[in-house]
Design an enzyme around this catalytic site. Structure first.
Site, PDB file in Angstrom:
ATOM      1  N   LYS A 192       0.854  -1.183   0.000  1.00 28.22           N
ATOM      2  CA  LYS A 192       0.000   0.000   0.000  1.00 28.22           C
ATOM      3  C   LYS A 192       0.888   1.230   0.000  1.00 28.22           C
ATOM      4  O   LYS A 192       2.008   1.189   0.504  1.00 28.22           O
ATOM      5  CB  LYS A 192      -0.906  -0.006   1.236  1.00 28.22           C
ATOM      6  CG  LYS A 192      -1.904  -1.147   1.211  1.00 28.22           C
ATOM      7  CD  LYS A 192      -3.221  -0.725   1.814  1.00 28.22           C
ATOM      8  CE  LYS A 192      -4.226  -1.874   1.747  1.00 28.22           C
ATOM      9  NZ  LYS A 192      -4.910  -2.077   3.011  1.00 28.22           N
ATOM     10  N   HIS A 223       1.711   7.125   2.473  1.00 28.85           N
ATOM     11  CA  HIS A 223       1.118   8.446   2.256  1.00 28.85           C
ATOM     12  C   HIS A 223       1.263   9.354   3.465  1.00 28.85           C
ATOM     13  O   HIS A 223       1.863   8.979   4.471  1.00 28.85           O
ATOM     14  CB  HIS A 223      -0.342   8.304   1.836  1.00 28.85           C
ATOM     15  CG  HIS A 223      -1.201   7.571   2.821  1.00 28.85           C
ATOM     16  ND1 HIS A 223      -1.560   8.107   4.032  1.00 28.85           N
ATOM     17  CD2 HIS A 223      -1.750   6.332   2.771  1.00 28.85           C
ATOM     18  CE1 HIS A 223      -2.308   7.233   4.688  1.00 28.85           C
ATOM     19  NE2 HIS A 223      -2.434   6.143   3.950  1.00 28.85           N
ATOM     20  N   HIS A 279       0.976   8.354   7.080  1.00 23.93           N
ATOM     21  CA  HIS A 279       2.016   7.574   7.753  1.00 23.93           C
ATOM     22  C   HIS A 279       3.088   8.437   8.393  1.00 23.93           C
ATOM     23  O   HIS A 279       3.921   7.947   9.138  1.00 23.93           O
ATOM     24  CB  HIS A 279       2.695   6.627   6.762  1.00 23.93           C
ATOM     25  CG  HIS A 279       1.791   5.561   6.240  1.00 23.93           C
ATOM     26  ND1 HIS A 279       1.334   5.548   4.945  1.00 23.93           N
ATOM     27  CD2 HIS A 279       1.220   4.497   6.844  1.00 23.93           C
ATOM     28  CE1 HIS A 279       0.537   4.512   4.772  1.00 23.93           C
ATOM     29  NE2 HIS A 279       0.446   3.861   5.906  1.00 23.93           N
TER      30      HIS A 279
END
Length: 571
Positions: free
Chosen positions: A127, A130, A133
Site C-alpha cells: 500500500k 502516504h 504515515h
RNA sequence: GCACCUAUAGCUCAAUUGGAUAGAGUCGCGCACUACGAAUGCGAAGGUUUGGGGUUCGAGUCCCUAUAGGUGCACCA
C-alpha cells in the site's frame, strides 16, 4: 547545571511539613510573568498543615532563603515566595555547562542500563506510503532520539503490516490478472491496482473471497508457492518504503512485522484455553471482556486462522522475552485505542503483569480537505511528494534570497524535509488535523526553517568572529560582566530548560514539548541578536557574547536533532 | 445506542498537571534592511477559555450535564 527547584526545596524542607523534598520540588513553579520572579513557591497548601495563614508562611520562608550566591532577591507577595536568581551565577552556570557538554547537552543518564522498545511507522505492505504515515514515523523516530538522549538503550521496531487475509486477496488477484513486469516496474501502484480490482470483482463473484481465505490459510501453512509470492511482494514494497526512510534519515533495528509472529501463536491459544478464557462463539474463538466494558477480543476466526489481537499478544511476549524492556511503546493511531485496550487486558488476564509497561501512544487523524484519505478513491497525498515539493520550494527560496548556502541541493534537503518534520511535531499528537499544502510549505513564523535560520545565523557569527575568538570562548575565558543584559539572561534561561524539557517529553511521549522549547530558544536568541551587537571591537566583550552564541547554537542543534531534523551551518 | 478523544483570539496552537493579569504564531493594519543573515524584528488590534451547574482559599485545567465535531464497537489490520 544547578537544579534551582531542588535547591529551593532543600531550603524549604522541614519535618513538620509532612512532605518530602521531591514533593516540595514539584510545588516550586515558574511564574507566568517573569517580572514577579524566576521561581515562585505558593504557600496555600502548607496552610492546612501549619495552621497558619499562607502569607505568614511565605514570610517565614523568605527569612530562611538568604539572598546569597544563588538568589539576588527573595520576597513575599501575598501567599507567594518570589525568588530572583543571581543572573551572573546563572548565566555562567548555563554557558559553561553547555560548552562542556557540547553535543551531549540536553542528555542525561536516567535510563542507563535499561531498554525501551519503540514501535513506529509500521506501514502496510503493498500500500502506498502516504501523508497519514508521517505521524507514526516521525513521532516514533523522535521518541527514539529522546529516549536515547536520556540514556536508554532503544530498540526501534517497524512492525510491518505484512500479513493477514489481505495477502490472500493480493495473491489471488495477481494470479488472475497480474504479471511480473508490471509489478517490477512499479510495485506498490500495481499491487494496489490488483487489490482494488479484487474488491470490484468480488461484488459479482463472491467465490473470490473464499479463494482468498484459502490462499491465506496456505500462506499460514507456509506452502511454497504462496510464500514465494508473498515474499516477493514484501521485498518490492520495502524497496519503495526505504526511499522515503532514507530521505527522512530514519532507520530501524527490526522489521519484524506481523508475519514474524505467525508461527508463535499456538502457545497462546493453549494458554488461553488452559486458563478457561477462550470461549466458542459463532464458530470463532473469543475472550469475553464484557465485565471490563469492552467488546470481546477475537482470537481466531471460524476458519481457524488468527487475527491481529493474537499477533499483538505474541509480539508483546516475544519482545519481553527477547529484550526485557522497561517500556514497550507503540506509536499507533488513536483509531486503535480499543484494540490496544483489548489485547492488553487479555495479557493481564493471562497473568503477564509486565503488560503495565506496554504503552499505546496514540495520535490523531490526518485528513484532506476533500475528506478522509482513501487510496481506493484516489484521495491520497504521497509522503514522498510532500517531501519533494518542500525541497523544491526551499530551492526557490534560496535562489530568490540569494543566500550564502554552499550546496543548494544538500541545504534544500535539510531545510525542506526539516520543515515537514517540524510541522508534524509542533502540535500535540492527539490533535486531528487537515493536511494543507500551504501550511506544510510555509516557512515563516514558528517553523523548522525559522529555528534552522537562527542556527545558521549563529554559525555565521562564529565564522565572522574568527577562530581565535571562538577558541577563547570555548576555552571559557569569559568575563560574565558582559552578559548581564535582560535579553542575554532570558536566552540563558531558555537554554537552561532544554534538559528538563527532554525528560518531560520522554515521560509524556510528546515530542512537541521539545519543538516548542527550541522555538523559545530561537526567539530568545533573536531578541538577544537584536538588542546587542555581538561582534564589537572590545575583545573580552566579544568573547563573552560569542560564548552565549555558541551555547545557543549548541542548544538549537541538539534540540533539532531530537526531532530528527538537521541543522545547517548556512542556508 | 454504548465507549473513548477533542472544543481556548478570525485561523493553527500553548498555558510548568489546581495557582498570580490566559500566551505564541498566523491573517489583516502601521513601521524597520547604510554594523553582525529581512526565512527577520518592532507596534497596535484581537478573549464571557462551546453553554449551564458544582467542588474550594483559588478552575481553561477536576466532577456533573447539555451542545458540536472526530474515532471505535465480531471473523480486515
Amino acid at each position: 547545571m544547578i537544579d534551582f527547584k531542588n535547591e529551593i526545596a532543600k531550603i524549604i524542607y522541614s519535618d513538620e511539613l509532612g512532605l518530602d523534598i521531591e514533593e516540595i520540588k514539584n510545588m516550586v513553579e515558574v511564574p507566568t510573568d517573569s517580572s514577579m520572579g524566576d521561581y515562585a513557591f505558593p504557600c496555600f497548601r502548607l496552610a492546612k498543615v501549619m495552621r497558619k495563614a499562607p502569607p505568614l508562611i511565605a514570610k517565614s520562608i523568605v527569612l530562611r532563603i538568604s539572598e546569597d550566591e544563588l538568589f539576588s532577591e527573595v520576597k513575599q507577595v501575598n501567599a507567594y515566595v518570589n525568588m530572583f536568581v543571581n543572573k551572573k551565577v546563572f548565566v555562567k552556570d548555563v554557558i559553561e555547562e553547555v560548552i562542556e557538554d557540547g553535543k551531549n547537552f540536553g542528555k542525561s543518564n536516567i535510563g542507563e542500563g535499561k531498554s525501551v522498545i519503540v514501535e513506529y511507522s509500521s506501514p502496510n505492505i503493498a500500500k502506498p506510503f502516504h501523508i497519514g504515515h508521517i505521524r507514526s514515523t516521525v513521532i516514533g523516530n523522535s521518541l527514539y532520539k529522546i529516549y536515547e538522549a536520556i540514556g536508554y538503550n532503544v530498540i526501534r521496531i517497524n512492525h510491518l503490516g505484512d500479513y493477514g487475509t489481505q495477502f490472500g486477496k493480493m495473491i489471488v488477484a495477481y494470479r488472475h490478472w497480474g504479471n511480473e513486469e508490471d509489478v517490477k516496474a512499479s510495485p506498490i501502484q500495481t499491487l494496489l491496482e490488483y487489490y482494488t480490482k479484487f474488491h470490484i470483482e468480488v461484488e459479482s463473484n463472491p467465490k473470490l473471497d473464499d479463494e482468498a481465505r484459502e490462499t491465506f490459510t496456505k500462506l499460514e501453512n507456509r506452502e511454497e508457492e504462496e510464500l514465494k509470492l508473498w515474499k516477493w511482494f514484501r521485498d518490492e514494497s520495502l524497496k519503495e518504503f526505504y526511499r522515503v526512510y532514507k530521505m527522512l534519515d530514519i532507520e530501524f533495528d527490526s522489521l519484524d512485522g506481523e508475519s514474524f509472529y505467525s508461527d508463535r501463536m499456538p502457545r497462546f491459544l493453549k494458554e488461553l484455553k488452559d486458563r478457561g478464557l477462550m470461549v466458542d462463539s459463532q464458530g470463532a474463538q473469543i475472550v469475553d471482556l464484557e465485565e471490563y466494558g469492552m467488546n470481546p477480543a477475537l482470537i481466531t476466526k471460524s476458519d481457524g486462522s488468527t487475527l491481529y489481537v493474537t499477533r499483538d499478544i505474541a509480539a508483546a511476549v516475544y519482545r519481553k522475552e527477547t529484550y526485557d524492556f522497561e517500556k514497550n511503546i507503540y506509536v499507533v493511531a488513536s483509531q486503535q485505542n480499543l484494540h490496544f485496550k483489548q489485547w492488553m487486558k487479555v495479557l493481564e488476564l493471562l497473568g503477564y503483569d509486565w503488560v503495565k509497561d506496554c504503552v499505546h501512544v496514540p495520535f490523531g487523524l490526518v485528513s484532506l480537505e476533500e475528506g478522509t484519505m482513501s487510496t481506493r478513491h484516489g484521495r491520497v497525498v504521497f509522503l514522498e511528494d510532500v517531501l519533494n515539493r518542500a525541497i523544491e520550494k526551499t530551492k526557490d527560496v534560496i535562489k530568490e534570497k540569494d543566500t550564502n548556502a554552499d550546496d543548494i541541493e544538500e541545504t534544500a534537503k535539510m531545510v525542506g524535509i526539516g520543515a515537514v518534520i517540524f510541522q508534524e511535531l509542533s502540535n500535540g499528537r492527539i490533535k486531528d488535523y487537515v493536511f494543507s499544502w500551504d501550511k506544510v510549505l510555509n516557512f515563516d513564523g514558528e517553523t523548522g526553517p525559522y529555528v534552522q535560520y537562527n542556527h545558521a545565523r549563529a554559525a555565521s557569527l562564529m565564522r565572522k568572529a574568527g577562530e581565535e575568538v571562538v577558541n577563547k570562548a570555548e576555552g571559557k575565558e569569559i568575563e560574565y560582566d558582559y552578559l548581564t543584559s535582560e535579553s542575554a539572561y532570558n536566552l540563558a534561561k531558555e537554554i537552561y530548560r532544554l534538559p528538563e524539557v527532554v525528560k518531560e517529553a520522554a515521560y509524556k511521549y510528546e515530542p512537541s514539548i521539545v519543538t516548542r522549547q527550541i522555538v523559545n530558544i530561537a526567539q530568545a536568541f533573536n531578541r538577544f541578536y537584536r538588542d546587542e551587537y555581538i561582534l564589537v571591537d572590545n575583545e573580552k566583550e566579544k568573547i563573552a557574547k560569542m560564548a552565549l552564541v555558541i551555547a545557543s547554537k549548541t542548544a538549537l542543534n541538539n534540540g533539532l536533532g531530537l526531532l530528527g531534523i538537521k541543522a545547517p551551518e548556512k542556508m
